[in-house]
Design a protein around this motif. Structure first.
Motif, PDB file in Angstrom:
ATOM      1  N   GLY A 186       0.789  -1.224   0.000  1.00 57.20           N
ATOM      2  CA  GLY A 186       0.000   0.000   0.000  1.00 57.20           C
ATOM      3  C   GLY A 186       0.819   1.270   0.000  1.00 57.20           C
ATOM      4  O   GLY A 186       0.305   2.355   0.307  1.00 57.20           O
ATOM      5  N   MET A 187       2.089   1.180  -0.408  1.00 51.43           N
ATOM      6  CA  MET A 187       2.954   2.357  -0.370  1.00 51.43           C
ATOM      7  C   MET A 187       2.527   3.410  -1.391  1.00 51.43           C
ATOM      8  O   MET A 187       2.734   4.611  -1.179  1.00 51.43           O
ATOM      9  CB  MET A 187       4.404   1.942  -0.616  1.00 51.43           C
ATOM     10  N   ASP A 188       1.932   2.991  -2.500  1.00 51.58           N
ATOM     11  CA  ASP A 188       1.485   3.964  -3.497  1.00 51.58           C
ATOM     12  C   ASP A 188       0.393   4.859  -2.933  1.00 51.58           C
ATOM     13  O   ASP A 188       0.356   6.070  -3.203  1.00 51.58           O
ATOM     14  CB  ASP A 188       1.008   3.263  -4.762  1.00 51.58           C
ATOM     15  N   ALA A 189      -0.495   4.294  -2.117  1.00 48.36           N
ATOM     16  CA  ALA A 189      -1.558   5.094  -1.513  1.00 48.36           C
ATOM     17  C   ALA A 189      -0.984   6.131  -0.557  1.00 48.36           C
ATOM     18  O   ALA A 189      -1.448   7.277  -0.503  1.00 48.36           O
ATOM     19  CB  ALA A 189      -2.558   4.189  -0.791  1.00 48.36           C
ATOM     20  N   LEU A 190       0.048   5.752   0.221  1.00 45.53           N
ATOM     21  CA  LEU A 190       0.683   6.697   1.128  1.00 45.53           C
ATOM     22  C   LEU A 190       1.276   7.864   0.347  1.00 45.53           C
ATOM     23  O   LEU A 190       1.169   9.025   0.754  1.00 45.53           O
ATOM     24  CB  LEU A 190       1.785   6.013   1.938  1.00 45.53           C
ATOM     25  N   ALA A 191       1.905   7.554  -0.782  1.00 45.02           N
ATOM     26  CA  ALA A 191       2.527   8.608  -1.584  1.00 45.02           C
ATOM     27  C   ALA A 191       1.469   9.539  -2.168  1.00 45.02           C
ATOM     28  O   ALA A 191       1.637  10.761  -2.185  1.00 45.02           O
ATOM     29  CB  ALA A 191       3.367   7.998  -2.697  1.00 45.02           C
ATOM     30  N   GLN A 192       0.378   8.983  -2.641  1.00 45.13           N
ATOM     31  CA  GLN A 192      -0.661   9.814  -3.257  1.00 45.13           C
ATOM     32  C   GLN A 192      -1.438  10.610  -2.225  1.00 45.13           C
ATOM     33  O   GLN A 192      -2.062  11.624  -2.561  1.00 45.13           O
ATOM     34  CB  GLN A 192      -1.578   8.928  -4.089  1.00 45.13           C
ATOM     35  N   ASP A 193      -1.385  10.173  -0.964  1.00 46.40           N
ATOM     36  CA  ASP A 193      -2.036  10.941   0.103  1.00 46.40           C
ATOM     37  C   ASP A 193      -1.223  12.168   0.492  1.00 46.40           C
ATOM     38  O   ASP A 193      -1.702  13.012   1.265  1.00 46.40           O
ATOM     39  CB  ASP A 193      -2.239  10.063   1.346  1.00 46.40           C
TER      40      ASP A 193
END
Length: 515
Positions: free
Chosen positions: A80-87
């Protein structure tokens, strides 16, 4: 995205300030430590600077608030690292964070610069497990963390762009430390880099790079990821990622793609990498799409060859690994306790050193079943033997090296994960109940965990300050290493059977296989 912990408001005059080459900063105080977050060390690598080497940051006039982490670079979707970046939107990806117990110019404190891991496809300095407050306060050191480009942005082999942009970001961050850390109480002549997994592999690469020479005095490489690509292999994998978008792997084609689209394309290729095993070899077998590229210029040769030739001989080195490096990955893929004889045989065939490594594993570990053989060869190829060979190369060239193994069994999952990959990170930082490490150590750390963490923090900070972690240097005859467990002990290297199997392996550049 994790932000700085909230604290009661402070009068502006009590907030710590520091003057850097680019301008003044105002940070915060947390548990007695001055903290400065989100400080740019290079211009945002977007627009005309997309896929370029990092460029010097422009200055600012008024005092700049430095209380929040900068946005991370684009991330793989793993964990889920992509979601953290997009947040955390924004393109100021290249920022540093500083924790200092004494932010006074001239204090002369040792400096520890952290390089996080993430298989070269994810990683961000703002994760709670990388908070440097406890390490800085208890060890009386300045701690620095930073972001660097990963995935295609940082390590894709793109026509018209310099290779190893992620490594160049790391060099730029270290240059920022050299030029600015005195303002935070640090001594630029007493810099230690430390990092784990891909961060450990990055440190190995930095030891081999002329551009990094003189930027650090000591290095701590934890669980060194041993994969280094040839330009042809890197180009072929990057071309496959670009083809997912109907494009070529060129600056012209890719610079118009949204940064967050590229990791998704790379993830799509990663999901089918096993189909490319006959062309990409071991990286396909282990799903490793990106690694540093031995291009002959930025990275002239592999770290093991470079250290054997004397590169970094004057850098004092601390290196080690965990006992059960691969156990966590086996659990993540659902294979813990479920490895078949066919899967073990395939792992031995792909990963064990030629010509007879697979047979030697079975001979040396005659009672090992498929699960044990599968774990051993994965752990040895990817982390344990690259770490040991780095120490041996440095020692053989006349350098000073200390070696350790973490053997303490993580209490998470009823102890099933053993001393797994990544267990060292919360122990070194002292953040035992924050973020992902809670899965390994438990929500309420035991006195045993706290004591082990204190010992490891003391060893790391003592090495940074004096070059002595508290146990003898490694030598090729006695091979003494520190075992970190409930009862620490200095003994002969415990993975002797694996050492003998791999003793003649050179960890060469991973090639593109012509078919």
């Amino acid at each position: 995205m994790t932000v700085a912990p909230s604290e009661p408001p402070e009068p502006s005059g009590s907030r710590p300030e520091a003057r850097t080459a680019a301008g003044r900063l105002r940070g915060s105080r947390e548990a007695g430590v001055a903290v400065f977050r989100g400080i740019p060390f290079a211009e945002p690598p977007v627009g005309a600077l997309r896929f370029a080497a990092p460029q010097p940051v422009r200055g600012w006039g008024e005092v700049r608030k430095a209380v929040s982490y900068g946005p991370p670079p684009p991330q793989s979707g793993q964990f889920g690292m992509d979601a953290l970046a997009q947040d955390a939107p924004g393109d100021d990806w290249l920022t540093v964070n500083v924790w200092s117990p004494e932010p006074t110019p001239g204090a002369g404190l040792p400096v520890m610069v952290w390089i996080q891991g993430g298989a070269y496809v994810f990683g961000m300095s703002g994760l709670p497990e990388y908070d440097g407050g406890r390490l800085a306060r208890d060890g009386d050191v300045v701690v620095v963390t930073f972001n660097y480009r990963v995935g295609i942005e940082g390590f894709g082999q793109i026509e018209g762009a310099p290779p190893n942009r992620g490594l160049l970001d790391q060099v730029a961050a270290l240059e920022w430390v050299r030029d600015n850390v005195r303002a935070f109480g640090g001594d630029p002549e007493r810099v230690t880099v430390f990092g784990q997994s891909a961060g450990g592999g990055s440190i190995a690469a930095l030891l081999a790079m002329d551009r990094a020479a003189g930027l650090f005095r000591r290095a701590i490489a934890q669980s060194v990821q041993g994969t280094f690509f040839s330009p042809d292999l890197a180009s072929d994998i990057t071309a496959a990622c670009a083809a997912e978008l109907g494009l070529r792997a060129t600056v012209t084609d890719l610079s118009g793609v949204s940064p967050h689209q590229l990791p998704a394309a790379a993830d799509a290729v990663s999901a089918t990498m096993d189909q490319w095993a006959e062309r990409w070899g071991r990286p396909a077998h282990k799903t490793i799409p990106f690694s540093p590229v031995v291009d002959g210029d930025i990275l002239p040769t592999t770290p093991w060859q470079a250290l054997s030739d004397g590169a970094g001989r004057d850098v004092e080195l601390l290196v080690g690994h965990t006992r059960d490096e691969h156990r966590l990955f086996t659990a993540i893929t659902g294979l813990l306790g479920e490895v078949s004889e066919e899967q073990a045989a395939a792992a031995l065939r792909f990963l064990a050193p030629s010509p007879d490594g697979a047979r030697r594993y079975r001979d040396v570990f005659p009672s090992a079943g498929p699960d044990r053989l599968y774990e051993l060869v994965h752990s040895d190829w990817l982390f344990r033997m690259p770490s040991l060979h780095l120490a041996q190369a440095q020692t053989a060239a006349g350098g000073r090296t200390h070696v350790y193994e973490l053997a303490w069994t993580a209490p998470g999952m009823g102890g099933a994960l053993g001393a797994c990959h990544g267990l060292d990170v919360p122990l070194v930082f002292g953040n035992l109940d924050r973020g992902r490490p809670a899965m390994l150590i438990g929500e309420t750390p035991s006195p045993e965990a706290e004591a082990l963490s204190a010992r490891m923090r003391a060893a790391w900070t003592s090495f940074a300050a004096h070059g002595d972690p508290g146990w003898p240097a490694y030598d090729p005859e006695r091979r003494r290493v520190q075992i970190f467990d409930t009862r620490p002990v200095v003994t002969a290297y415990p993975e002797e059977a694996s050492r003998l199997i791999w003793q003649d392996h050179a960890f060469p550049v991973l090639p593109l296989i012509d078919r």
